[in-house]
Scaffold this active site. Structure first.
Site, PDB file in Angstrom:
ATOM      1  N   GLU A  20      45.967  37.367  28.810  1.00 58.48           N
ATOM      2  CA  GLU A  20      45.524  38.739  29.051  1.00 58.48           C
ATOM      3  C   GLU A  20      46.717  39.631  29.386  1.00 58.48           C
ATOM      4  O   GLU A  20      47.560  39.271  30.225  1.00 58.48           O
ATOM      5  CB  GLU A  20      44.534  38.765  30.218  1.00 58.48           C
ATOM      6  CG  GLU A  20      44.054  40.153  30.605  1.00 58.48           C
ATOM      7  CD  GLU A  20      43.215  40.123  31.868  1.00 58.48           C
ATOM      8  OE1 GLU A  20      42.029  40.447  31.785  1.00 58.48           O
ATOM      9  OE2 GLU A  20      43.757  39.777  32.946  1.00 58.48           O
TER      10      GLU A  20
ATOM     11  N   ARG B 244       4.334  33.419  35.350  1.00 57.68           N
ATOM     12  CA  ARG B 244       5.498  34.146  35.850  1.00 57.68           C
ATOM     13  C   ARG B 244       6.796  33.438  35.500  1.00 57.68           C
ATOM     14  O   ARG B 244       7.797  34.082  35.148  1.00 57.68           O
ATOM     15  CB  ARG B 244       5.364  34.357  37.357  1.00 57.68           C
ATOM     16  CG  ARG B 244       6.540  35.075  38.025  1.00 57.68           C
ATOM     17  CD  ARG B 244       7.085  36.262  37.258  1.00 57.68           C
ATOM     18  NE  ARG B 244       6.053  37.200  36.848  1.00 57.68           N
ATOM     19  CZ  ARG B 244       6.230  38.123  35.923  1.00 57.68           C
ATOM     20  NH1 ARG B 244       7.398  38.211  35.263  1.00 57.68           N
ATOM     21  NH2 ARG B 244       5.256  38.957  35.601  1.00 57.68           N
TER      22      ARG B 244
ATOM     23  N   ASP C 296      43.475  44.305  27.820  1.00 58.49           N
ATOM     24  CA  ASP C 296      42.568  44.734  28.879  1.00 58.49           C
ATOM     25  C   ASP C 296      42.619  46.245  29.092  1.00 58.49           C
ATOM     26  O   ASP C 296      43.683  46.800  29.403  1.00 58.49           O
ATOM     27  CB  ASP C 296      42.914  44.001  30.181  1.00 58.49           C
ATOM     28  CG  ASP C 296      41.942  44.289  31.296  1.00 58.49           C
ATOM     29  OD1 ASP C 296      40.726  44.373  31.020  1.00 58.49           O
ATOM     30  OD2 ASP C 296      42.387  44.452  32.454  1.00 58.49           O
TER      31      ASP C 296
ATOM     32  N   LYS D  38      45.382  34.793  32.909  1.00 58.43           N
ATOM     33  CA  LYS D  38      45.110  36.150  33.376  1.00 58.43           C
ATOM     34  C   LYS D  38      46.210  36.611  34.330  1.00 58.43           C
ATOM     35  O   LYS D  38      47.179  35.890  34.590  1.00 58.43           O
ATOM     36  CB  LYS D  38      43.731  36.197  34.038  1.00 58.43           C
ATOM     37  CG  LYS D  38      42.613  35.876  33.033  1.00 58.43           C
ATOM     38  CD  LYS D  38      41.261  35.807  33.697  1.00 58.43           C
ATOM     39  CE  LYS D  38      40.747  37.175  34.097  1.00 58.43           C
ATOM     40  NZ  LYS D  38      40.381  37.995  32.917  1.00 58.43           N
TER      41      LYS D  38
ATOM     42  N   LYS E  77      30.823  36.070  32.821  1.00 62.27           N
ATOM     43  CA  LYS E  77      30.088  36.881  33.797  1.00 62.27           C
ATOM     44  C   LYS E  77      28.591  36.649  33.608  1.00 62.27           C
ATOM     45  O   LYS E  77      27.855  37.471  33.070  1.00 62.27           O
ATOM     46  CB  LYS E  77      30.452  38.352  33.639  1.00 62.27           C
ATOM     47  CG  LYS E  77      31.924  38.617  33.957  1.00 62.27           C
ATOM     48  CD  LYS E  77      32.298  40.075  33.736  1.00 62.27           C
ATOM     49  CE  LYS E  77      33.776  40.305  34.036  1.00 62.27           C
ATOM     50  NZ  LYS E  77      34.197  41.703  33.769  1.00 62.27           N
TER      51      LYS E  77
END
Length: 296
Positions: A208, A105, A229, A172, A140
């Site tokens: 960004e 597994r 973006d 950002k 992410k």
């Protein structure tokens, strides 16, 4: 394209394997094997693909059996980056049956997930063939899995973005809001210039933006990369025209809500980079099987 683990990737894999086996065995062991399998039992099994995709994680089995301190012999027939078809035999393992069953597994958890990431990445890469764009991943990723998931992206033909906050600057919207709140010159260009003075030499400055007026502001400081973006293809074309006129050396990166259905129209605009969080955070596990071959 065939790739192999580097030392950092092997180190990351070993740490996750150790945790995975601890979750399964909990200092007690495999009660089922203890009840039904003799220590002397030997067997041979194969990992077989159940669907089409790209292999990633082939070195995992050897590391799992090493952690179990078991003399299972691993014969690899395919390597990471290879294309799989239903029925493709990836590897053959022979040795103590109990160890093979205990590791099953954990091995499949790693290989199905990483192969899923590689396979989804490959679909995006194929969708933009013939354009000027490159597929990149993002941050992410599952906590603890970043090194391996980004490795799987490269197995699928993608390119790694920055590994973390430590190896690249990406300014950002919240950074810009904080900058504007405490500076007499709150422009994006001023923030880029300040960042360039503050970070080590050789580090790219990326910023960004989500509007063309913000892009015009940013280009005044000649950033290495601007992330566009959630812009439509039409806005992306206008952004490219603006970049070509004001800062030709700046690379443009599209991101935000990009799917397999929409990526071609994005790539056809001429952007150099397309970053996609979905290739790591939404990849579906590739179906692989542990097939019993024989008792030895």
């Amino acid at each position: 394209m065939t790739i192999q683990f580097t030392q950092p990737q092997e180190t990351a894999a070993k740490a996750l394997i150790k945790l995975s086996l601890e979750e399964d065995l909990n200092q007690i062991g495999d009660l089922t094997c203890q009840a039904l399998i003799n220590e002397s039992d030997q067997a041979e099994i194969q990992i077989v693909a159940r669907q089409t995709g790209i292999l990633a994680g082939a070195p995992i089995a050897s590391l799992v059996f090493s952690e179990l301190d078991s003399p299972v012999h691993c014969s690899h027939h395919l390597s990471d980056g290879d294309t799989l078809q239903p029925g493709s035999i990836i590897a053959t393992y022979s040795g103590p049956l109990a160890s093979i069953l205990i590791g099953e597994r954990t091995i499949l958890n790693f290989m199905t997930h990483l192969s899923g990431v590689a396979s989804l990445t490959a679909k995006y890469v194929e969708a933009i063939q013939g354009t000027n764009a490159t597929i990149l991943d993002t941050r992410k990723t599952l906590p603890g899995w970043r090194v391996l998931e980004k490795y799987a992206v490269t197995a699928g033909g993608g390119t790694n973005h920055r590994m973390g906050l430590y190896d690249g600057v990406l300014i950002k919207d919240n950074h810009l809001a904080a900058w504007a709140s405490r500076n007499s010159e709150p422009s994006i260009a001023a923030a880029i210039r300040h960042a360039r003075e503050s970070v080590p030499d050789g580090k790219n400055i990326e910023v960004e933006v989500d509007r063309l007026d913000q892009l015009a502001d940013a280009l005044q400081a000649t950033p290495e990369i601007v992330l566009l973006d959630n812009m439509s293809p039409e806005l992306l074309r206008q952004a490219i025209q603006m970049r070509n006129q004001q800062s030709p050396s700046t690379l443009l990166e599209a991101s935000g809500g990009i799917t397999l259905e929409s990526i071609r129209s994005i790539a056809d605009t001429g952007v150099e980079r397309i970053s996609i969080g979905a290739i790591t955070h939404s990849a579906i596990a590739l179906d692989l099987g542990f097939d019993w071959k024989r008792r030895t």
